[in-house]
Enzyme design. Structure first.
Site, short mmCIF file in Angstrom:
data_model
loop_
_atom_site.label_atom_id
_atom_site.label_comp_id
_atom_site.label_asym_id
_atom_site.label_seq_id
_atom_site.Cartn_x
_atom_site.Cartn_y
_atom_site.Cartn_z
N ARG A 179 0.83 -1.20 0.00
CA ARG A 179 0.00 0.00 0.00
C ARG A 179 0.87 1.25 0.00
NH1 ARG A 179 -4.30 -0.73 4.77
NH2 ARG A 179 -4.95 1.34 4.05
N CYS A 238 -1.46 5.67 9.38
CA CYS A 238 -1.85 4.36 8.85
C CYS A 238 -3.02 4.58 7.91
CB CYS A 238 -2.19 3.38 9.98
SG CYS A 238 -3.56 3.91 11.03
#
Length: 279
Positions: A179, A238
């Site tokens: 990611r 995050c």
């Protein structure tokens, strides 16, 4: 109970479970891709209540998921759960170590010193052979908890933006490497892929082994590998501010002092075209 560590073992919790000021909270997080609740666990630790940071103890005015609530809302809601000023709060989750550090960080932000994470969560409790019950606790008595908000523990997008080029500052992303490096699409729709300029990547899973946080020396090695020094300012991000708290917990256990969490995280940054992204 006061210690530099924010972790307790199943053995410690079992020994202190019946103490009058011990409170146990189970933390859960909705499945990212579907928004559905986590599957129900096989049982519960005695005295456990749900700490619902998805719907109840969050900012109802925010468009972002589980945003940190105001000190007033936090105080009101945790008092309903029976939390007192002298409560020893133990938080666990059903995955081992995933969402519980978010609740630990929320309590720390609101000034509560005696809050700890059960290392290994419910799986470790089960493995130790300690008693489980079929239902959550329903006994609630109004507590006297008082919020004392530590604003320096939370950072917003502007603060992160300023820190990306600042000396002795590190913005560390807890998402997976795939990611971070835009090798896969984000699980939340309408978010750009990639990472912040000069951001560092430490997947939260790299700090966990068999559902438990790594020992302090191994955690220090993880941060050393990123070029982090003892007195640097560490800012954790995050997907939505949950696993960033796993890194905050890891940094705490490794002995770092200057720790902040970017509450909006990629849910905010990835959606705002004004904020820079590296693919």
């Amino acid at each position: 109970m006061q210690d530099t560590s924010a972790l307790v073992s199943p053995l410690w919790l079992n020994a202190h479970l019946d103490d009058a000021n011990t409170m146990v909270f189970m933390s859960t997080m909705n499945v990212i891709t579907t928004g559905e609740p986590e599957p129900a666990p096989a049982g519960y630790i005695p005295k456990a209540q749900v700490f619902d940071f998805e719907h109840q103890i969050c900012d109802p005015s925010s468009s972002l998921p589980h945003t940190m609530p105001s000190p007033e809302l936090f105080q009101r809601e945790v008092r309903k759960l029976g939390v007192n000023k002298d409560s020893i709060v133990i938080v666990y989750d059903n995955q081992g170590l995933f969402s519980a550090p978010r609740v630990w960080w929320m309590f720390k932000c609101m000034g509560h010193k005696e809050v700890y994470v059960l290392n290994g969560g419910f799986p470790a409790w089960q493995k130790a052979g300690f008693k489980c019950v079929e239902q959550l606790s329903l006994e609630k008595q109004e507590g006297d908890f008082i919020s004392q908000f530590h604003a320096q523990r939370v950072i917003d997008a502007n603060g992160v933006l300023a820190a990306l080029d600042a000396p002795n500052c590190h913005v560390i992303d807890a998402r997976s490497a795939d990611r971070f490096y835009a090798k896969v699409e984000e699980p939340r729709p309408h978010l750009r892929s990639g990472h912040m300029p000069n951001g560092l990547n430490l997947p939260f899973s790299d700090c966990i082994e068999n559902g438990q946080l790594l020992p302090p020396l191994k955690l220090q090695a993880r941060f050393d590998a990123l070029g982090v020094r003892e007195n640097d300012n560490l800012m954790f991000s995050c997907g939505s501010g949950v696993t960033a708290c796993v890194l905050a917990l890891a940094a705490n256990e490794a002995g770092y002092q200057n720790i902040q969490v970017y509450d909006g995280s990629w849910s905010e940054w990835g959606a705002d075209e004004r904020l820079p992204v590296v693919r």
